[in-house]
Design a protein around this motif. Sequence first.
Motif, PDB file in Angstrom:
ATOM      1  N   TYR A  88       0.839  -1.213   0.000  1.00  0.00           N
ATOM      2  CA  TYR A  88       0.000   0.000   0.000  1.00  0.00           C
ATOM      3  C   TYR A  88       0.869   1.257   0.000  1.00  0.00           C
ATOM      4  CZ  TYR A  88      -3.381   3.476   1.585  1.00  0.00           C
ATOM      5  OH  TYR A  88      -4.167   4.603   1.691  1.00  0.00           O
ATOM      6  N   TYR A  89       1.940   1.235   0.764  1.00  0.00           N
ATOM      7  CA  TYR A  89       2.838   2.391   0.832  1.00  0.00           C
ATOM      8  C   TYR A  89       3.487   2.649  -0.522  1.00  0.00           C
ATOM      9  CZ  TYR A  89       6.086   5.707   2.958  1.00  0.00           C
ATOM     10  OH  TYR A  89       6.781   6.852   3.276  1.00  0.00           O
TER      11      TYR A  89
ATOM     12  N   THR B   2       0.835   4.136  -3.001  1.00  0.00           N
ATOM     13  CA  THR B   2       0.285   5.467  -2.726  1.00  0.00           C
ATOM     14  C   THR B   2       1.349   6.536  -2.522  1.00  0.00           C
ATOM     15  OG1 THR B   2       0.133   4.955  -0.352  1.00  0.00           O
ATOM     16  CG2 THR B   2      -1.818   4.545  -1.714  1.00  0.00           C
ATOM     17  N   ARG B   3       2.625   6.136  -2.392  1.00  0.00           N
ATOM     18  CA  ARG B   3       3.677   7.120  -2.136  1.00  0.00           C
ATOM     19  C   ARG B   3       4.740   7.183  -3.233  1.00  0.00           C
ATOM     20  NH1 ARG B   3       3.795  11.144   1.298  1.00  0.00           N
ATOM     21  NH2 ARG B   3       6.017  10.789   1.655  1.00  0.00           N
TER      22      ARG B   3
ATOM     23  N   LYS C 243       1.980   6.330  -7.725  1.00  0.00           N
ATOM     24  CA  LYS C 243       1.085   7.195  -6.952  1.00  0.00           C
ATOM     25  C   LYS C 243       0.060   7.929  -7.806  1.00  0.00           C
ATOM     26  CE  LYS C 243       1.221  11.265  -3.932  1.00  0.00           C
ATOM     27  NZ  LYS C 243       2.102  12.207  -3.195  1.00  0.00           N
TER      28      LYS C 243
ATOM     29  N   GLN D  59      -2.431   5.699  -9.742  1.00  0.00           N
ATOM     30  CA  GLN D  59      -3.396   5.070  -8.838  1.00  0.00           C
ATOM     31  C   GLN D  59      -4.501   6.029  -8.431  1.00  0.00           C
ATOM     32  OE1 GLN D  59      -3.245   5.924  -5.177  1.00  0.00           O
ATOM     33  NE2 GLN D  59      -5.228   4.890  -5.075  1.00  0.00           N
ATOM     34  N   GLN D  60      -4.164   7.329  -8.287  1.00  0.00           N
ATOM     35  CA  GLN D  60      -5.153   8.326  -7.879  1.00  0.00           C
ATOM     36  C   GLN D  60      -6.256   8.506  -8.917  1.00  0.00           C
ATOM     37  OE1 GLN D  60      -2.524  11.632  -7.352  1.00  0.00           O
ATOM     38  NE2 GLN D  60      -2.288  11.299  -5.161  1.00  0.00           N
TER      39      GLN D  60
ATOM     40  N   THR E 264     -10.973   2.899  -7.006  1.00  0.00           N
ATOM     41  CA  THR E 264     -10.408   2.597  -5.690  1.00  0.00           C
ATOM     42  C   THR E 264     -10.377   1.096  -5.394  1.00  0.00           C
ATOM     43  OG1 THR E 264     -12.596   2.998  -4.728  1.00  0.00           O
ATOM     44  CG2 THR E 264     -11.039   4.812  -4.678  1.00  0.00           C
TER      45      THR E 264
ATOM     46  N   LEU F 220      -7.140  -0.589  -5.859  1.00  0.00           N
ATOM     47  CA  LEU F 220      -6.108  -0.332  -4.857  1.00  0.00           C
ATOM     48  C   LEU F 220      -5.796  -1.589  -4.059  1.00  0.00           C
ATOM     49  CD1 LEU F 220      -4.314   1.719  -3.330  1.00  0.00           C
ATOM     50  CD2 LEU F 220      -6.279   2.206  -1.879  1.00  0.00           C
TER      51      LEU F 220
ATOM     52  N   SER G 117      -2.256  -3.444  -4.335  1.00  0.00           N
ATOM     53  CA  SER G 117      -1.480  -3.457  -3.094  1.00  0.00           C
ATOM     54  C   SER G 117      -1.002  -4.872  -2.783  1.00  0.00           C
ATOM     55  CB  SER G 117      -2.309  -2.918  -1.924  1.00  0.00           C
ATOM     56  OG  SER G 117      -2.617  -1.561  -2.086  1.00  0.00           O
TER      57      SER G 117
END
Length: 237
Positions: free
Chosen positions: A14-15, A18-19, A24, A27-28, A32, A35, A39
């Motif tokens: 997940y990190y 999303t980071r 990142k 994915q945005q 959802t 995700l 992940s």
Amino acid sequence: MPWNLFILPLVAGYYLLTRFYLFKFKQQRLDTQRLIFESVLLAVCASVVTYLIRVLVELVVPNDIYTLVYRKLPIKAPYIITSFMTLALSVAFTEIMNLFLSEEKYIKNAIKSVGNEFELLLKSSFVDKKLLQITLSNNKVYVAWVKELPIPSISNYIRVIPAMSGYRTEENEIEYTTHYLTVYAEYIEEGKTTDIKDLNVDLIISNCEIVTVSYFDNDMYKRFNKLKKAKEIKVTP
């Protein structure tokens, strides 16, 4: 291996998703629900990489040292070091790599790959310095450049630098009443600035207030304006 040790690799996946700039911004702009699955996929990949690193470490580090470290841990379970290192290495890798990557570049790549029509217009204005004509729900009209690309789910606004503004009449024709470029030119001629971005004339517009967005061609606007004036002269007795 206790199943609860999978939690840390999942957090690592997940990190990363999303980071890490590589994932990142794309994915945005996706559903959802993806995700969760992505992940898990990244968690598996990170766990495999960490396990391979563990195998290499065990070949280099004496077994006595490895056993001593394991005994010092407050929680003792098979593969617990691998699980913790998966998360630690994922966080460290993400933050270090982001230092060498361009955030703006990967935002552009994400929009090009999975962005909708609205985002593609904003990207074109931002990258190619193209003017956009924006009509709001209150019939206010702006001709402007996009100053920065918004991030979905974080910002519901766009920041623009206006070039002209006006309104739509009852006949749905556009009347431009304010010309900002003339004022910008005066500031530049007076030496007060060399870049209009420094004038702090940014306009924030809520996405929900936008009715239509289109490219603005100044040459075409002038041609239509001349045609309109010619018709008005003919109609006038």
